[in-house]
Design an enzyme around this catalytic site. Sequence first.
Site, mmCIF file in Angstrom:
data_model
loop_
_atom_site.group_PDB
_atom_site.id
_atom_site.type_symbol
_atom_site.label_atom_id
_atom_site.label_comp_id
_atom_site.label_asym_id
_atom_site.label_seq_id
_atom_site.Cartn_x
_atom_site.Cartn_y
_atom_site.Cartn_z
ATOM 1 N N ARG A 123 0.836 -1.208 0.000
ATOM 2 C CA ARG A 123 0.000 0.000 0.000
ATOM 3 C C ARG A 123 0.869 1.255 0.000
ATOM 4 O O ARG A 123 0.451 2.295 -0.506
ATOM 5 C CB ARG A 123 -0.959 -0.001 1.205
ATOM 6 C CG ARG A 123 -1.732 1.296 1.364
ATOM 7 C CD ARG A 123 -3.079 1.178 2.075
ATOM 8 N NE ARG A 123 -3.059 0.294 3.220
ATOM 9 C CZ ARG A 123 -2.484 0.552 4.405
ATOM 10 N NH1 ARG A 123 -1.855 1.704 4.598
ATOM 11 N NH2 ARG A 123 -2.521 -0.321 5.379
ATOM 12 N N TYR A 181 -12.598 18.786 -15.611
ATOM 13 C CA TYR A 181 -13.108 17.433 -15.868
ATOM 14 C C TYR A 181 -14.376 17.186 -15.035
ATOM 15 O O TYR A 181 -14.458 17.672 -13.892
ATOM 16 C CB TYR A 181 -12.000 16.439 -15.497
ATOM 17 C CG TYR A 181 -12.396 14.995 -15.643
ATOM 18 C CD1 TYR A 181 -12.542 14.421 -16.903
ATOM 19 C CD2 TYR A 181 -12.610 14.204 -14.527
ATOM 20 C CE1 TYR A 181 -12.909 13.098 -17.033
ATOM 21 C CE2 TYR A 181 -12.964 12.872 -14.656
ATOM 22 C CZ TYR A 181 -13.117 12.330 -15.911
ATOM 23 O OH TYR A 181 -13.469 11.013 -16.033
ATOM 24 N N ASP A 196 -4.182 20.200 -13.696
ATOM 25 C CA ASP A 196 -4.421 18.887 -14.306
ATOM 26 C C ASP A 196 -3.864 18.957 -15.720
ATOM 27 O O ASP A 196 -4.407 19.663 -16.576
ATOM 28 C CB ASP A 196 -5.929 18.607 -14.298
ATOM 29 C CG ASP A 196 -6.291 17.250 -14.903
ATOM 30 O OD1 ASP A 196 -5.501 16.736 -15.718
ATOM 31 O OD2 ASP A 196 -7.368 16.724 -14.571
ATOM 32 N N LYS A 218 -5.109 8.048 -19.466
ATOM 33 C CA LYS A 218 -5.327 8.627 -20.788
ATOM 34 C C LYS A 218 -4.048 8.542 -21.629
ATOM 35 O O LYS A 218 -3.645 7.473 -21.998
ATOM 36 C CB LYS A 218 -5.846 10.055 -20.638
ATOM 37 C CG LYS A 218 -7.007 10.191 -19.631
ATOM 38 C CD LYS A 218 -8.273 9.498 -20.075
ATOM 39 C CE LYS A 218 -9.361 9.450 -19.017
ATOM 40 N NZ LYS A 218 -9.681 10.734 -18.399
HETATM 41 C C1 PLP Z 1 -10.090 11.105 -17.205
HETATM 42 C C2 PLP Z 1 -9.670 12.363 -16.586
HETATM 43 C C3 PLP Z 1 -9.554 12.462 -15.188
HETATM 44 C C4 PLP Z 1 -9.900 11.322 -14.261
HETATM 45 O O1 PLP Z 1 -9.041 10.241 -14.450
HETATM 46 P P1 PLP Z 1 -9.436 8.710 -14.087
HETATM 47 O O2 PLP Z 1 -8.179 7.982 -14.304
HETATM 48 O O3 PLP Z 1 -10.559 8.331 -15.012
HETATM 49 O O4 PLP Z 1 -9.895 8.711 -12.673
HETATM 50 C C5 PLP Z 1 -9.123 13.665 -14.655
HETATM 51 N N1 PLP Z 1 -8.839 14.724 -15.447
HETATM 52 C C6 PLP Z 1 -8.946 14.666 -16.790
HETATM 53 C C7 PLP Z 1 -8.618 15.869 -17.593
HETATM 54 C C8 PLP Z 1 -9.359 13.488 -17.405
HETATM 55 O O5 PLP Z 1 -9.474 13.444 -18.737
#
Ligand code: PLP
Length: 399
Positions: free
Chosen positions: A57, A110, A182, A207
Site C-alpha cells: 500500500r 473534468y 491537471d 489517458k
Molecule cells: C479522465 C480524466 C480524469 C480522471 O481520471 P481517471 O483515471 O478516469 O480517474 C481527470 N482529469 C482529466 C482531464 C481526465 O481526462
Amino acid sequence: MEQSKMGTKALWAGEKEQLVHGATQVPVIHSVSFGYDDLDEWYEVATGQKDGHIYGRNTNPTVKAFEEKIRILEGAEAVTSFSTGMAAISNTLETFLFPGDRIVSIKDTYGGTNKIFTEFLPQKQIDVELCETGNHEAIEAEVTKGCKILYLETPTNPTVKITDIERMVQAGHDVGALVIIDNTFATPINQNPIDLGVDLVIHSATKFLGGHADALGGVVCGPENLVEKIYHYREINGATLDPMAAYLLLRGMKTLHLRVEKQNENAHKIAEYLKTVDWVDDVFYPGLEEHIGHDIAKQQMRGFGGMLSFSVKGGMDTVRYLLPKLQFANRAANLGAVETVVGPARTTSHIECTPEERAAMGIPEGLIRYSAGIENIDDLINDLEQAFASLPEELMAKG
Ligand SMILES: *Cc1c(COP(=O)(O)O)cnc(C)c1O
C-alpha cells in the site's frame, strides 16, 4: 537523464534502479509485502532511514519505476501515484483543504473534478469559487480575495479552452495560494507546467500516459515538501496504484513522444478538415488560428494536443446517426488512446452533470468529443467523410 530529450527520457527514465537479474525490462513485482531477515534493517527501512519497500500500500518497485518516469518527464523534484486520476485529484485536494478554506477554479474542469467542487467540498465547509474558463480577469479577481488553492486545467474537456498558466501562477502566488494543474490533456510532451511556476501537476495516467486504454492510474508531481504530504495521505487512505497497472502504464509511456506527436498532427488535420464540412457548426481546437486560446497555447505548449471537439447541425439526432457510422473510432468514455475515440460530451466527460449544468458550462448537447488516435490520417478523414455523406438531409434542416 535530466538533460536528455523527451523521447529519450520516455524510453530510459526511471527504470535502471528497478532492473534485476540482468533483465532489460522492469519486472512486475506482485508482492504485498517485502521481508527482512535482519530486524534492524527492517526497522531502518520502515522508518525511512534506508531505501527499500515494506508493504504494497505504501510503495512497490514496479510502481516506483513508473513514478520516476513521469517525474523526470515533468521535471519535478518528487512524485507519487494513485489507483486512478480521480484518486490523484481527490487525495491532493483532501491533503490541503480543511473546513473554512477557499479554493478557486474554473467551470470547465473534468466532470469528476467538477463534482468534487460542487458536491463534496461544500459538504466539508470548503468554499469553492468556479470562474468562467478563459476569463483571466475573473479568476484573478477571485484569487485576489484570498484562497488556499488555485486549481487549473488547460486545455479543458471538452471544448479545449486555454488558460494562461504563467499569468495564473502570478495571481496565485501573490496571495500565497498553491497552484495545481491537471495536465492530462497536454501531456508532458506538449506542456511542462512546473517550468511555468506551477506547484503541483496532476495526470490521469489512464489517458495519454498509458495510451492503450488498458490500465487506470493517476500521478501528482511537484516539490518534495508538498508531495511528501500527499504521499502520506495516500499511503494511509489507500488509493494505491496496482503493480500490474503500473507496468502497463510504464510500457505505454515508452512511446509517449511518438504517439503524442502523431496525435497532435492527426488532431490538427481533422480539425482543418471538419472546418470544410457543411454539417459542422463549430470546431474547437487550440491549433486553429481562430481558436480563442490559440495565442496563449502557442506560447505555453510545444504541440496543441490530440483532443478536439465539434458541434453538428441537427444536434443530438445527427450525433446519434453519425457516430455509429464511423469504422475507425471507439464510441467510448476514455481518451488519449492509440485508437481514435469519439463520444458526445454529455455522455463522456460531463456525464456527472445535469443538462442545465452542461448548458451553464457552454457545452451543447450535440457536441462531439474527438480524441485523435495514431491511425493513418487519410483513413480517419475518409471515415468521417463517408459518415457525413450517409446523413439524411432532413436532419440538416433541423439546424
Ligand atoms: C479522465 C480524466 C480524469 C480522471 O481520471 P481517471 O483515471 O478516469 O480517474 C481527470 N482529469 C482529466 C482531464 C481526465 O481526462
